[in-house]
Design a protein around this motif. Structure first.
Motif, PDB file in Angstrom:
ATOM      1  N   LYS A   1       0.852  -1.191   0.000  1.00 20.73           N
ATOM      2  CA  LYS A   1       0.000   0.000   0.000  1.00 20.73           C
ATOM      3  C   LYS A   1       0.892   1.248   0.000  1.00 20.73           C
ATOM      4  O   LYS A   1       1.142   1.844   1.039  1.00 20.73           O
ATOM      5  N   PRO A   2       1.405   1.638  -1.154  1.00 23.65           N
ATOM      6  CA  PRO A   2       2.378   2.732  -1.232  1.00 23.65           C
ATOM      7  C   PRO A   2       1.884   4.057  -0.652  1.00 23.65           C
ATOM      8  O   PRO A   2       2.673   4.839  -0.130  1.00 23.65           O
ATOM      9  N   ASP A   3       0.569   4.297  -0.689  1.00 24.78           N
ATOM     10  CA  ASP A   3       0.043   5.551  -0.144  1.00 24.78           C
ATOM     11  C   ASP A   3       0.161   5.623   1.374  1.00 24.78           C
ATOM     12  O   ASP A   3       0.000   6.699   1.957  1.00 24.78           O
ATOM     13  N   SER A   4       0.447   4.479   1.984  1.00 30.01           N
ATOM     14  CA  SER A   4       0.538   4.428   3.452  1.00 30.01           C
ATOM     15  C   SER A   4       1.946   4.680   3.981  1.00 30.01           C
ATOM     16  O   SER A   4       2.141   4.747   5.195  1.00 30.01           O
ATOM     17  N   VAL A   5       2.904   4.782   3.080  1.00 30.25           N
ATOM     18  CA  VAL A   5       4.291   4.891   3.555  1.00 30.25           C
ATOM     19  C   VAL A   5       4.964   6.208   3.130  1.00 30.25           C
ATOM     20  O   VAL A   5       6.183   6.324   3.203  1.00 30.25           O
ATOM     21  N   HIS A   6       4.178   7.194   2.711  1.00 32.19           N
ATOM     22  CA  HIS A   6       4.775   8.465   2.301  1.00 32.19           C
ATOM     23  C   HIS A   6       5.538   9.125   3.455  1.00 32.19           C
ATOM     24  O   HIS A   6       6.634   9.657   3.258  1.00 32.19           O
ATOM     25  N   VAL A   7       4.964   9.088   4.639  1.00 29.88           N
ATOM     26  CA  VAL A   7       5.622   9.729   5.797  1.00 29.88           C
ATOM     27  C   VAL A   7       6.914   8.997   6.147  1.00 29.88           C
ATOM     28  O   VAL A   7       7.938   9.622   6.437  1.00 29.88           O
ATOM     29  N   SER A   8       6.873   7.669   6.094  1.00 23.27           N
ATOM     30  CA  SER A   8       8.082   6.886   6.396  1.00 23.27           C
ATOM     31  C   SER A   8       9.197   7.197   5.402  1.00 23.27           C
ATOM     32  O   SER A   8      10.364   7.347   5.786  1.00 23.27           O
ATOM     33  N   LEU A   9       8.855   7.287   4.123  1.00 19.59           N
ATOM     34  CA  LEU A   9       9.847   7.645   3.112  1.00 19.59           C
ATOM     35  C   LEU A   9      10.355   9.065   3.327  1.00 19.59           C
ATOM     36  O   LEU A   9      11.546   9.349   3.153  1.00 19.59           O
ATOM     37  N   ALA A  10       9.446   9.971   3.737  1.00 16.85           N
ATOM     38  CA  ALA A  10       9.846  11.359   3.996  1.00 16.85           C
ATOM     39  C   ALA A  10      10.899  11.424   5.099  1.00 16.85           C
ATOM     40  O   ALA A  10      11.927  12.102   4.957  1.00 16.85           O
ATOM     41  N   VAL A  11      10.646  10.710   6.184  1.00 19.79           N
ATOM     42  CA  VAL A  11      11.613  10.675   7.292  1.00 19.79           C
ATOM     43  C   VAL A  11      12.941  10.107   6.812  1.00 19.79           C
ATOM     44  O   VAL A  11      14.020  10.631   7.120  1.00 19.79           O
ATOM     45  N   ASN A  12      12.868   9.034   6.051  1.00 19.09           N
ATOM     46  CA  ASN A  12      14.066   8.389   5.517  1.00 19.09           C
ATOM     47  C   ASN A  12      14.904   9.384   4.719  1.00 19.09           C
ATOM     48  O   ASN A  12      16.126   9.505   4.919  1.00 19.09           O
ATOM     49  N   TYR A  13      14.260  10.135   3.828  1.00 22.02           N
ATOM     50  CA  TYR A  13      14.990  11.062   2.965  1.00 22.02           C
ATOM     51  C   TYR A  13      15.542  12.253   3.750  1.00 22.02           C
ATOM     52  O   TYR A  13      16.649  12.729   3.473  1.00 22.02           O
ATOM     53  N   VAL A  14      14.789  12.726   4.726  1.00 28.37           N
ATOM     54  CA  VAL A  14      15.273  13.863   5.518  1.00 28.37           C
ATOM     55  C   VAL A  14      16.493  13.464   6.344  1.00 28.37           C
ATOM     56  O   VAL A  14      17.468  14.217   6.439  1.00 28.37           O
ATOM     57  N   VAL A  15      16.457  12.267   6.929  1.00 25.47           N
ATOM     58  CA  VAL A  15      17.625  11.804   7.695  1.00 25.47           C
ATOM     59  C   VAL A  15      18.837  11.632   6.783  1.00 25.47           C
ATOM     60  O   VAL A  15      19.969  11.963   7.145  1.00 25.47           O
ATOM     61  N   ARG A  16      18.609  11.119   5.588  1.00 26.84           N
ATOM     62  CA  ARG A  16      19.709  11.029   4.620  1.00 26.84           C
ATOM     63  C   ARG A  16      20.262  12.430   4.332  1.00 26.84           C
ATOM     64  O   ARG A  16      21.475  12.594   4.161  1.00 26.84           O
ATOM     65  N   GLY A  17      19.369  13.404   4.263  1.00 27.04           N
ATOM     66  CA  GLY A  17      19.821  14.779   4.071  1.00 27.04           C
ATOM     67  C   GLY A  17      20.769  15.218   5.164  1.00 27.04           C
ATOM     68  O   GLY A  17      21.790  15.865   4.896  1.00 27.04           O
ATOM     69  N   PHE A  18      20.442  14.861   6.425  1.00 24.66           N
ATOM     70  CA  PHE A  18      21.349  15.179   7.536  1.00 24.66           C
ATOM     71  C   PHE A  18      22.740  14.599   7.295  1.00 24.66           C
ATOM     72  O   PHE A  18      23.766  15.265   7.461  1.00 24.66           O
ATOM     73  N   ILE A  19      22.741  13.310   6.915  1.00 26.43           N
ATOM     74  CA  ILE A  19      24.011  12.598   6.743  1.00 26.43           C
ATOM     75  C   ILE A  19      24.808  13.184   5.583  1.00 26.43           C
ATOM     76  O   ILE A  19      26.011  13.426   5.696  1.00 26.43           O
ATOM     77  N   TYR A  20      24.147  13.425   4.454  1.00 24.62           N
ATOM     78  CA  TYR A  20      24.850  13.951   3.286  1.00 24.62           C
ATOM     79  C   TYR A  20      25.340  15.376   3.527  1.00 24.62           C
ATOM     80  O   TYR A  20      26.362  15.788   2.969  1.00 24.62           O
ATOM     81  N   LYS A  21      24.620  16.114   4.358  1.00 23.01           N
ATOM     82  CA  LYS A  21      25.074  17.462   4.725  1.00 23.01           C
ATOM     83  C   LYS A  21      26.410  17.384   5.464  1.00 23.01           C
ATOM     84  O   LYS A  21      27.317  18.194   5.247  1.00 23.01           O
ATOM     85  N   GLU A  22      26.540  16.390   6.344  1.00 21.27           N
ATOM     86  CA  GLU A  22      27.763  16.252   7.131  1.00 21.27           C
ATOM     87  C   GLU A  22      28.883  15.578   6.351  1.00 21.27           C
ATOM     88  O   GLU A  22      30.049  15.917   6.524  1.00 21.27           O
ATOM     89  N   LYS A  23      28.534  14.609   5.506  1.00 24.46           N
ATOM     90  CA  LYS A  23      29.558  13.803   4.854  1.00 24.46           C
ATOM     91  C   LYS A  23      29.857  14.240   3.421  1.00 24.46           C
ATOM     92  O   LYS A  23      30.947  13.998   2.933  1.00 24.46           O
ATOM     93  N   LEU A  24      28.889  14.857   2.733  1.00 26.13           N
ATOM     94  CA  LEU A  24      29.112  15.230   1.332  1.00 26.13           C
ATOM     95  C   LEU A  24      29.024  16.739   1.162  1.00 26.13           C
ATOM     96  O   LEU A  24      29.976  17.450   1.411  1.00 26.13           O
ATOM     97  N   ASN A  25      27.855  17.221   0.750  1.00 28.18           N
ATOM     98  CA  ASN A  25      27.714  18.679   0.596  1.00 28.18           C
ATOM     99  C   ASN A  25      26.245  19.073   0.698  1.00 28.18           C
ATOM    100  O   ASN A  25      25.345  18.239   0.608  1.00 28.18           O
ATOM    101  N   CYS A  26      26.027  20.381   0.859  1.00 18.33           N
ATOM    102  CA  CYS A  26      24.674  20.882   1.079  1.00 18.33           C
ATOM    103  C   CYS A  26      23.793  20.761  -0.154  1.00 18.33           C
ATOM    104  O   CYS A  26      22.562  20.658  -0.038  1.00 18.33           O
TER     105      CYS A  26
END
Length: 397
Positions: free
Chosen positions: A150-175
């Motif tokens: 049910k892909p419509d049920s996991v939008h928030v979970s994917l959002a959290v996943n991508y935002v946390v990746r943003g944190f990591i890439y900000k620290e390890k790669l670039n803005c």
């Protein structure tokens, strides 16, 4: 970190990543023994409370644990407690409870719950700056999301996943890469059925985008991002998020040289932060106040807030040392468990290799002995032939 009239980008490197804690708290209800569906409905209704009162979140989680024997509910309770401690920046305790949730995870068939806990584990490793483990768990969580029926049920979970990746890439790669993932996170929330109810995730993404723009010295886009973060935080009256957004805006004004406006906003943030026990937020506010008061030559105020900043900084360091020590202990436990599970296989493989080596060694020894015997026989034959030849030659003479 330096005394300044214009905050350099280095200062922004210590801006705080919100630990995306999505879940699910109650408004001070005393939970008696109830069936799991009733408890689950209370959890779902009471979202976002942890930003206002993490201690209440922890208390509620412990009450749930006492009230149920249901494995799924226990997992949610452990995660809830872990989230509460994350909000308090007590990563030692947070790690303790997310590990307990993971220990029960193989017993559940709830795929959504597996996504939630696996994502939380990735967040926890990010908090502890163990980035490879963080990405490993985020990859697992993303795979679970993409495979969910049910892909419509996991939008928030994917959002959290991508935002946390943003944190990591900000620290390890670039803005630049980080901003791309913050935007992807916001886009997933916009696809969800409850955008307002998930304003916390958007506020967090926007705040961190603002920090990235400050690092890139783009005050215009930074200001826009912080203002949007502030608005989404107001949607859910999240004190912690409001405080960080106000602090971010104050940084923009400091960079622009408007120190009085920055000071005013920082005092607003300080008032907001009294509702939550967030050391990192208070540390950043006190640092900002001390630097801005120094910029306008108000020495007494500078000394006052600089000392407050130093006091909290010491307390934060103590907590970080505890968290670092506990994370190392967790890694030891993890490797010990893997070793324990793998020992029988390792011993079996070692035994096979040992037997093969023994057989090969014996074969080589026997072959070597045979070769020696053969060589000796050849040498003896050669000597006999030479002797016979010499005898024949002698007789001819």
């Amino acid at each position: 970190m330096k005394i300044l009239t214009l905050i350099p980008p280095v200062m922004m490197k210590q801006t705080i990543n919100f630990w995306l804690v999505l879940l699910l708290v109650f408004s001070g209800l005393q939970i008696q023994a109830q069936d799991s569906k009733s408890i689950d409905s209370i959890i779902k209704v009471s979202t976002s409370e942890m930003y206002k009162n993490p201690d209440k979140t922890i208390k509620t989680g412990n009450e749930i644990l006492k009230a149920t024997n249901d494995v799924d509910v226990k997992i949610r309770a452990y995660k809830l407690i872990s989230d509460g401690y994350s909000a308090k920046r007590d990563y030692q305790k947070s790690l303790e409870y997310v590990i307990k949730a993971n220990e029960l995870l193989p017993q559940t068939k709830d795929k959504r719950l597996k996504i939630s806990v696996t994502t939380k584990t990735g967040i926890q490793y990010h908090q502890l700056k163990i980035f490879d483990k963080a990405i490993e768990n985020l990859d697992k969580a993303e795979k679970l999301c993409l495979e969910y029926d049910k892909p419509d049920s996991v939008h928030v979970s994917l959002a959290v996943n991508y935002v946390v990746r943003g944190f990591i890439y900000k620290e390890k790669l670039n803005c630049g890469i980080a901003i791309e993932f913050f935007d992807r996170g916001v886009q997933e929330i916009m696809k969800s059925k409850d955008v307002v109810g998930n304003s916390n995730v958007i506020s967090i993404a926007k705040y961190n985008k603002g920090n990235c723009y400050l690092l890139m010295s783009d005050t215009k886009l930074a200001k826009q991002s912080f203002e949007e973060s502030l608005q989404y935080a107001k949607n859910i009256k999240a004190a912690s998020l409001l405080g960080f957004a106000e602090k971010g805006l104050a940084q923009v004004y400091t960079m622009e040289g408007d120190y009085n406006q920055a000071i005013s906003l920082l005092h607003e943030a300080l008032t907001t932060s009294k509702e939550v026990d967030d050391l990192i937020l208070n540390q950043e506010i006190y640092r900002g106040l001390s630097e801005n008061y120094l910029a306008i030559n108000k020495w007494d105020e500078y000394r006052k807030y600089h000392q407050k900043y130093l006091d909290i900084q010491n307390e934060v360091k103590v907590r970080e040392r505890k968290s670092a020590g506990n994370s190392l202990e967790a890694i030891k436990v993890e490797f010990a468990e893997k070793y324990k599970n793998e020992v029988p296989g390792i011993l079996y493989k070692t035994l096979i290799v040992a037997v093969i080596l023994i057989v090969l060694t014996a074969f080589l020894l026997l072959s070597s002995r045979k070769r020696k015997v053969t060589i000796l026989k050849l040498e003896a034959s050669i000597k006999n032939l030479q002797g016979e030849k010499m005898l024949k030659d002698y007789n001819k003479t």
